[in-house]
Design a protein around this motif. Sequence first.
Motif, PDB file in Angstrom:
ATOM      1  N   GLU A  28       0.674  -1.261  -0.088  1.00  0.00           N
ATOM      2  CA  GLU A  28      -0.030   0.034  -0.149  1.00  0.00           C
ATOM      3  C   GLU A  28       0.914   1.242   0.151  1.00  0.00           C
ATOM      4  O   GLU A  28       1.762   1.180   0.677  1.00  0.00           O
ATOM      5  CB  GLU A  28      -1.058  -0.018   1.302  1.00  0.00           C
ATOM      6  N   ARG A  29       0.534   2.240  -0.644  1.00  0.00           N
ATOM      7  CA  ARG A  29       1.382   3.757  -0.785  1.00  0.00           C
ATOM      8  C   ARG A  29       1.433   4.050   0.667  1.00  0.00           C
ATOM      9  O   ARG A  29       0.174   4.264   1.017  1.00  0.00           O
ATOM     10  CB  ARG A  29       0.638   4.588  -1.711  1.00  0.00           C
ATOM     11  N   PRO A  30       2.620   4.347   0.967  1.00  0.00           N
ATOM     12  CA  PRO A  30       2.591   5.151   2.300  1.00  0.00           C
ATOM     13  C   PRO A  30       2.116   6.539   2.568  1.00  0.00           C
ATOM     14  O   PRO A  30       2.173   7.247   1.476  1.00  0.00           O
ATOM     15  CB  PRO A  30       4.034   4.918   2.695  1.00  0.00           C
ATOM     16  N   LYS A  31       1.504   6.634   3.670  1.00  0.00           N
ATOM     17  CA  LYS A  31       1.140   8.024   4.146  1.00  0.00           C
ATOM     18  C   LYS A  31       2.235   8.931   4.965  1.00  0.00           C
ATOM     19  O   LYS A  31       2.270   9.983   5.109  1.00  0.00           O
ATOM     20  CB  LYS A  31      -0.137   7.869   4.927  1.00  0.00           C
ATOM     21  N   LEU A  32       3.117   7.955   5.221  1.00  0.00           N
ATOM     22  CA  LEU A  32       4.319   8.265   6.161  1.00  0.00           C
ATOM     23  C   LEU A  32       5.460   7.542   5.909  1.00  0.00           C
ATOM     24  O   LEU A  32       5.279   6.322   5.735  1.00  0.00           O
ATOM     25  CB  LEU A  32       3.944   8.466   7.513  1.00  0.00           C
ATOM     26  N   LEU A  33       6.761   7.846   6.169  1.00  0.00           N
ATOM     27  CA  LEU A  33       7.881   7.044   6.204  1.00  0.00           C
ATOM     28  C   LEU A  33       8.423   7.205   7.419  1.00  0.00           C
ATOM     29  O   LEU A  33       8.817   8.459   7.863  1.00  0.00           O
ATOM     30  CB  LEU A  33       8.646   7.526   5.005  1.00  0.00           C
ATOM     31  N   LEU A  34       8.821   6.289   8.229  1.00  0.00           N
ATOM     32  CA  LEU A  34       9.541   6.286   9.373  1.00  0.00           C
ATOM     33  C   LEU A  34      10.893   5.654   9.154  1.00  0.00           C
ATOM     34  O   LEU A  34      10.880   4.473   8.896  1.00  0.00           O
ATOM     35  CB  LEU A  34       8.558   5.319  10.572  1.00  0.00           C
ATOM     36  N   THR A  35      11.912   6.497   9.215  1.00  0.00           N
ATOM     37  CA  THR A  35      13.272   5.777   9.169  1.00  0.00           C
ATOM     38  C   THR A  35      13.728   5.620  10.574  1.00  0.00           C
ATOM     39  O   THR A  35      13.931   6.312  11.275  1.00  0.00           O
ATOM     40  CB  THR A  35      13.996   6.989   8.065  1.00  0.00           C
ATOM     41  N   VAL A  36      14.577   4.455  10.478  1.00  0.00           N
ATOM     42  CA  VAL A  36      14.807   4.098  11.924  1.00  0.00           C
ATOM     43  C   VAL A  36      16.318   3.778  11.365  1.00  0.00           C
ATOM     44  O   VAL A  36      16.680   2.795  10.889  1.00  0.00           O
ATOM     45  CB  VAL A  36      14.258   2.690  12.432  1.00  0.00           C
ATOM     46  N   HIS A  37      17.463   4.608  12.062  1.00  0.00           N
ATOM     47  CA  HIS A  37      18.879   4.367  11.628  1.00  0.00           C
ATOM     48  C   HIS A  37      19.569   4.565  13.451  1.00  0.00           C
ATOM     49  O   HIS A  37      19.115   5.257  13.921  1.00  0.00           O
ATOM     50  CB  HIS A  37      19.200   5.710  10.982  1.00  0.00           C
ATOM     51  N   GLY A  38      20.648   3.760  13.126  1.00  0.00           N
ATOM     52  CA  GLY A  38      21.421   4.067  14.270  1.00  0.00           C
ATOM     53  C   GLY A  38      22.725   3.228  14.070  1.00  0.00           C
ATOM     54  O   GLY A  38      23.081   2.617  12.972  1.00  0.00           O
ATOM     55  N   GLY A  39      23.419   3.008  15.044  1.00  0.00           N
ATOM     56  CA  GLY A  39      24.637   2.292  15.097  1.00  0.00           C
ATOM     57  C   GLY A  39      24.550   0.854  14.499  1.00  0.00           C
ATOM     58  O   GLY A  39      23.519   0.261  14.796  1.00  0.00           O
ATOM     59  N   GLY A  56       5.479   0.334  20.469  1.00  0.00           N
ATOM     60  CA  GLY A  56       5.297   1.713  19.846  1.00  0.00           C
ATOM     61  C   GLY A  56       5.670   1.993  18.492  1.00  0.00           C
ATOM     62  O   GLY A  56       4.800   2.566  17.797  1.00  0.00           O
ATOM     63  N   LEU A  57       6.722   1.412  17.847  1.00  0.00           N
ATOM     64  CA  LEU A  57       7.135   1.474  16.766  1.00  0.00           C
ATOM     65  C   LEU A  57       5.911   0.984  15.833  1.00  0.00           C
ATOM     66  O   LEU A  57       5.736   1.593  14.734  1.00  0.00           O
ATOM     67  CB  LEU A  57       8.238   0.830  16.418  1.00  0.00           C
ATOM     68  N   ILE A  58       5.520  -0.257  15.924  1.00  0.00           N
ATOM     69  CA  ILE A  58       4.670  -0.918  15.045  1.00  0.00           C
ATOM     70  C   ILE A  58       3.178  -0.452  15.437  1.00  0.00           C
ATOM     71  O   ILE A  58       2.405  -0.190  14.241  1.00  0.00           O
ATOM     72  CB  ILE A  58       4.548  -2.649  15.271  1.00  0.00           C
ATOM     73  N   THR A  59       2.686   0.261  16.355  1.00  0.00           N
ATOM     74  CA  THR A  59       1.494   0.780  16.435  1.00  0.00           C
ATOM     75  C   THR A  59       1.552   2.111  15.711  1.00  0.00           C
ATOM     76  O   THR A  59       0.594   2.373  14.905  1.00  0.00           O
ATOM     77  CB  THR A  59       1.240   1.201  18.140  1.00  0.00           C
ATOM     78  N   ALA A  60       2.767   3.125  15.776  1.00  0.00           N
ATOM     79  CA  ALA A  60       2.801   4.192  14.997  1.00  0.00           C
ATOM     80  C   ALA A  60       2.747   3.756  13.648  1.00  0.00           C
ATOM     81  O   ALA A  60       2.095   4.605  12.806  1.00  0.00           O
ATOM     82  CB  ALA A  60       4.273   5.001  15.329  1.00  0.00           C
ATOM     83  N   ALA A  66       2.168   3.871   7.617  1.00  0.00           N
ATOM     84  CA  ALA A  66       3.688   4.011   7.333  1.00  0.00           C
ATOM     85  C   ALA A  66       4.266   2.947   6.883  1.00  0.00           C
ATOM     86  O   ALA A  66       3.956   2.118   7.149  1.00  0.00           O
ATOM     87  CB  ALA A  66       4.237   4.833   8.542  1.00  0.00           C
ATOM     88  N   TRP A  67       5.316   3.371   6.298  1.00  0.00           N
ATOM     89  CA  TRP A  67       6.490   2.322   5.829  1.00  0.00           C
ATOM     90  C   TRP A  67       7.445   2.504   6.827  1.00  0.00           C
ATOM     91  O   TRP A  67       7.931   4.019   7.152  1.00  0.00           O
ATOM     92  CB  TRP A  67       7.063   2.442   4.351  1.00  0.00           C
ATOM     93  N   ILE A  68       8.199   1.696   7.180  1.00  0.00           N
ATOM     94  CA  ILE A  68       9.353   1.662   8.004  1.00  0.00           C
ATOM     95  C   ILE A  68      10.569   1.396   7.340  1.00  0.00           C
ATOM     96  O   ILE A  68      10.733   0.553   6.542  1.00  0.00           O
ATOM     97  CB  ILE A  68       9.348   0.684   9.363  1.00  0.00           C
ATOM     98  N   LEU A  69      11.400   2.354   7.313  1.00  0.00           N
ATOM     99  CA  LEU A  69      12.623   2.003   6.370  1.00  0.00           C
ATOM    100  C   LEU A  69      13.992   1.876   7.478  1.00  0.00           C
ATOM    101  O   LEU A  69      14.028   2.867   8.453  1.00  0.00           O
ATOM    102  CB  LEU A  69      13.256   3.284   5.418  1.00  0.00           C
ATOM    103  N   THR A  70      14.664   0.928   7.114  1.00  0.00           N
ATOM    104  CA  THR A  70      15.923   0.638   8.033  1.00  0.00           C
ATOM    105  C   THR A  70      16.970   0.326   6.849  1.00  0.00           C
ATOM    106  O   THR A  70      16.901   0.500   5.834  1.00  0.00           O
ATOM    107  CB  THR A  70      16.034  -0.612   8.919  1.00  0.00           C
TER     108      THR A  70
END
Length: 123
Positions: A28-39, A56-60, A66-70
């Motif tokens: 599905e086309r995302p309405k929001l992109l959540l990018t999660v970056h770290g070490g 919290g991440l999955i609920t959001a 949203a799509w979650i980008l890593t």
Amino acid sequence: MFFQFVRVAVDSKPEALLQLMLREWQMERPKLLLTVHGGSENFILPPKVKQAFGKGLITAAISTGAWILTDGINTGVSKYVGEAVKLFGGHDLRKRNTVGITPWGMIDNNLDLIGRDVICCGF
């Protein structure tokens, strides 16, 4: 769990990649992109923090479409994102829109992936 992948060139058109994801993979086309970056270093999260982060991440993501980008690597923060998707993502794959963007050289046995299930899509 079902995974799909595509190998793209640096100069690939983002529009072509988006169309692949929407049409071929039926995301599905995302309405929001959540990018999660770290070490990429592994670290231990206390169980309560790990659960709060994952839930919290999955609920959001689900509640906002949203799509979650890593970085798609199974270490560090990205590993916890993957675990959160498994634990809290539900069974509906259309709601599990997590995308890992990983450098080709970081993928173990990447040569085994060349030429498998090839779909031409303008890349």
